[in-house]
Design a protein around this motif. Structure first.
Motif, PDB file in Angstrom:
ATOM      1  N   VAL A 123       0.838  -1.200   0.000  1.00 15.44           N
ATOM      2  CA  VAL A 123       0.000   0.000   0.000  1.00 15.44           C
ATOM      3  C   VAL A 123       0.875   1.253   0.000  1.00 15.44           C
ATOM      4  CG1 VAL A 123      -1.634   1.336   1.397  1.00 15.44           C
ATOM      5  CG2 VAL A 123      -2.027  -1.096   1.019  1.00 15.44           C
ATOM      6  N   ALA A 124       1.930   1.254   0.804  1.00 12.82           N
ATOM      7  CA  ALA A 124       2.836   2.398   0.842  1.00 12.82           C
ATOM      8  C   ALA A 124       3.549   2.571  -0.499  1.00 12.82           C
ATOM      9  CB  ALA A 124       3.854   2.232   1.963  1.00 12.82           C
ATOM     10  N   ALA A 125       3.965   1.468  -1.102  1.00 11.23           N
ATOM     11  CA  ALA A 125       4.629   1.540  -2.403  1.00 11.23           C
ATOM     12  C   ALA A 125       3.667   2.060  -3.470  1.00 11.23           C
ATOM     13  CB  ALA A 125       5.170   0.175  -2.800  1.00 11.23           C
ATOM     14  N   GLY A 126       2.426   1.604  -3.442  1.00 17.21           N
ATOM     15  CA  GLY A 126       1.426   2.092  -4.393  1.00 17.21           C
ATOM     16  C   GLY A 126       1.149   3.573  -4.222  1.00 17.21           C
ATOM     17  N   ALA A 127       1.057   4.016  -2.972  1.00 21.44           N
ATOM     18  CA  ALA A 127       0.832   5.440  -2.714  1.00 21.44           C
ATOM     19  C   ALA A 127       2.026   6.269  -3.187  1.00 21.44           C
ATOM     20  CB  ALA A 127       0.572   5.668  -1.239  1.00 21.44           C
ATOM     21  N   GLY A 128       3.222   5.761  -2.963  1.00 20.40           N
ATOM     22  CA  GLY A 128       4.411   6.459  -3.440  1.00 20.40           C
ATOM     23  C   GLY A 128       4.451   6.541  -4.955  1.00 20.40           C
ATOM     24  N   PHE A 129       4.046   5.463  -5.627  1.00 21.55           N
ATOM     25  CA  PHE A 129       4.008   5.455  -7.083  1.00 21.55           C
ATOM     26  C   PHE A 129       3.017   6.488  -7.611  1.00 21.55           C
ATOM     27  CE2 PHE A 129       2.115   3.828 -11.039  1.00 21.55           C
ATOM     28  CZ  PHE A 129       3.235   3.870 -11.851  1.00 21.55           C
ATOM     29  N   VAL A 130       1.814   6.515  -7.022  1.00 20.47           N
ATOM     30  CA  VAL A 130       0.802   7.478  -7.447  1.00 20.47           C
ATOM     31  C   VAL A 130       1.295   8.909  -7.200  1.00 20.47           C
ATOM     32  CG1 VAL A 130      -1.524   8.344  -6.948  1.00 20.47           C
ATOM     33  CG2 VAL A 130      -1.130   5.895  -7.196  1.00 20.47           C
ATOM     34  N   ALA A 131       1.959   9.130  -6.078  1.00 22.15           N
ATOM     35  CA  ALA A 131       2.487  10.463  -5.781  1.00 22.15           C
ATOM     36  C   ALA A 131       3.553  10.873  -6.793  1.00 22.15           C
ATOM     37  CB  ALA A 131       3.055  10.501  -4.371  1.00 22.15           C
ATOM     38  N   MET A 132       4.418   9.946  -7.185  1.00 18.35           N
ATOM     39  CA  MET A 132       5.447  10.261  -8.165  1.00 18.35           C
ATOM     40  C   MET A 132       4.849  10.544  -9.543  1.00 18.35           C
ATOM     41  SD  MET A 132       8.228  10.517  -6.608  1.00 18.35           S
ATOM     42  CE  MET A 132       9.369  10.632  -7.948  1.00 18.35           C
ATOM     43  N   VAL A 133       3.822   9.795  -9.930  1.00 15.68           N
ATOM     44  CA  VAL A 133       3.161  10.050 -11.213  1.00 15.68           C
ATOM     45  C   VAL A 133       2.503  11.429 -11.187  1.00 15.68           C
ATOM     46  CG1 VAL A 133       1.261   9.323 -12.708  1.00 15.68           C
ATOM     47  CG2 VAL A 133       2.856   7.629 -11.818  1.00 15.68           C
ATOM     48  N   ALA A 134       1.851  11.763 -10.088  1.00 10.08           N
ATOM     49  CA  ALA A 134       1.217  13.075  -9.971  1.00 10.08           C
ATOM     50  C   ALA A 134       2.263  14.190  -9.992  1.00 10.08           C
ATOM     51  CB  ALA A 134       0.387  13.140  -8.691  1.00 10.08           C
ATOM     52  N   LEU A 135       3.384  13.973  -9.319  1.00  5.09           N
ATOM     53  CA  LEU A 135       4.458  14.963  -9.343  1.00  5.09           C
ATOM     54  C   LEU A 135       5.009  15.133 -10.750  1.00  5.09           C
ATOM     55  CD1 LEU A 135       6.367  16.864  -7.775  1.00  5.09           C
ATOM     56  CD2 LEU A 135       7.874  14.898  -7.483  1.00  5.09           C
ATOM     57  N   GLY A 136       5.176  14.029 -11.454  1.00  3.89           N
ATOM     58  CA  GLY A 136       5.655  14.096 -12.833  1.00  3.89           C
ATOM     59  C   GLY A 136       4.697  14.859 -13.730  1.00  3.89           C
ATOM     60  N   ALA A 137       3.396  14.619 -13.567  1.00  2.00           N
ATOM     61  CA  ALA A 137       2.410  15.346 -14.357  1.00  2.00           C
ATOM     62  C   ALA A 137       2.438  16.834 -14.023  1.00  2.00           C
ATOM     63  CB  ALA A 137       1.012  14.769 -14.113  1.00  2.00           C
ATOM     64  N   THR A 138       2.584  17.149 -12.756  1.00  5.14           N
ATOM     65  CA  THR A 138       2.639  18.550 -12.344  1.00  5.14           C
ATOM     66  C   THR A 138       3.857  19.251 -12.935  1.00  5.14           C
ATOM     67  OG1 THR A 138       1.536  17.979 -10.276  1.00  5.14           O
ATOM     68  CG2 THR A 138       2.683  20.088 -10.352  1.00  5.14           C
ATOM     69  N   VAL A 139       5.013  18.594 -12.853  1.00  3.29           N
ATOM     70  CA  VAL A 139       6.233  19.181 -13.426  1.00  3.29           C
ATOM     71  C   VAL A 139       6.073  19.360 -14.930  1.00  3.29           C
ATOM     72  CG1 VAL A 139       8.685  18.725 -13.902  1.00  3.29           C
ATOM     73  CG2 VAL A 139       7.758  18.336 -11.616  1.00  3.29           C
ATOM     74  N   PHE A 140       5.492  18.363 -15.598  1.00  3.18           N
ATOM     75  CA  PHE A 140       5.290  18.456 -17.046  1.00  3.18           C
ATOM     76  C   PHE A 140       4.400  19.640 -17.406  1.00  3.18           C
ATOM     77  CE2 PHE A 140       2.472  17.501 -20.637  1.00  3.18           C
ATOM     78  CZ  PHE A 140       3.408  17.499 -21.668  1.00  3.18           C
ATOM     79  N   TYR A 141       3.274  19.770 -16.725  1.00  2.27           N
ATOM     80  CA  TYR A 141       2.355  20.858 -17.064  1.00  2.27           C
ATOM     81  C   TYR A 141       2.921  22.230 -16.693  1.00  2.27           C
ATOM     82  CZ  TYR A 141      -1.181  17.515 -18.436  1.00  2.27           C
ATOM     83  OH  TYR A 141      -1.854  16.526 -19.078  1.00  2.27           O
ATOM     84  N   LEU A 142       3.724  22.304 -15.647  1.00  2.00           N
ATOM     85  CA  LEU A 142       4.386  23.573 -15.330  1.00  2.00           C
ATOM     86  C   LEU A 142       5.417  23.927 -16.397  1.00  2.00           C
ATOM     87  CD1 LEU A 142       4.885  23.373 -11.464  1.00  2.00           C
ATOM     88  CD2 LEU A 142       3.402  24.923 -12.726  1.00  2.00           C
ATOM     89  N   LEU A 143       6.172  22.931 -16.847  1.00  2.00           N
ATOM     90  CA  LEU A 143       7.156  23.201 -17.896  1.00  2.00           C
ATOM     91  C   LEU A 143       6.489  23.507 -19.224  1.00  2.00           C
ATOM     92  CD1 LEU A 143       9.874  20.507 -17.136  1.00  2.00           C
ATOM     93  CD2 LEU A 143      10.121  22.985 -16.987  1.00  2.00           C
ATOM     94  N   GLU A 144       5.318  22.923 -19.455  1.00  2.00           N
ATOM     95  CA  GLU A 144       4.621  23.141 -20.719  1.00  2.00           C
ATOM     96  C   GLU A 144       4.162  24.595 -20.865  1.00  2.00           C
ATOM     97  OE1 GLU A 144       1.636  20.448 -23.352  1.00  2.00           O
ATOM     98  OE2 GLU A 144       0.953  20.987 -21.344  1.00  2.00           O
ATOM     99  N   LEU A 145       4.001  25.298 -19.741  1.00  2.00           N
ATOM    100  CA  LEU A 145       3.653  26.710 -19.795  1.00  2.00           C
ATOM    101  C   LEU A 145       4.807  27.556 -20.321  1.00  2.00           C
ATOM    102  CD1 LEU A 145       1.819  27.061 -16.362  1.00  2.00           C
ATOM    103  CD2 LEU A 145       0.769  26.954 -18.639  1.00  2.00           C
TER     104      LEU A 145
END
Length: 130
Positions: free
Chosen positions: A15-37
């Motif tokens: 469960v902790a590993a899954g939560a960490g994975f989801v957090a990393m994917v969300a962080l990656g999406a956030t970084v991508f959309y910030l850079l896309e601006l």
């Protein structure tokens, strides 16, 4: 029951590993959309991938170093203040981050004091003679 405790720990780990994975994917999406601006989409994707590859490399190197157990080599000359600070950063990253924040605060408040600290870190030992 011993097996039940082991299963509970395994489930908690997954469960902790899954939560960490989801957090990393969300962080990656956030970084991508910030850079896309700022940059085109293809460049934002490349920068995001490179950033996460560097993070993965750093994490892997830290865990490989801990797995091998860094052997302390005996040095005949004492370490400089800078080398001691570097080893402290390697062994205790949270303490190093706090020290960096404190150093930044000191630099903003008193640049002359920050210059003296920087000179102390870069100063070579005077006990060694040629």
């Amino acid at each position: 029951m011993i097996g039940r405790g082991l299963i509970n720990r395994a489930v908690a780990t997954f469960v902790a590993a899954g939560a960490g994975f989801v957090a990393m994917v969300a962080l990656g999406a956030t970084v991508f959309y910030l850079l896309e601006l700022v940059v085109p989409s293809l460049a934002a994707a490349a920068i995001t991938a490179a950033l996460f590859a560097v993070i993965a490399l750093i994490v892997a190197l830290v865990f490989v170093r801990r797995a091998h157990g860094h052997e302390e080599e005996e040095e005949h000359e004492p370490e400089s203040l800078g080398m001691r600070a570097f080893h402290l950063l390697q062994d205790r990253p949270l303490l190093g981050a706090a020290a960096a924040l404190a150093g930044g605060f000191i630099f903003l408040r008193n640049p002359a004091l920050a210059t003296m600290v920087a000179a102390a870190f870069t100063e070579r030992s005077r006990s060694r003679r040629r």
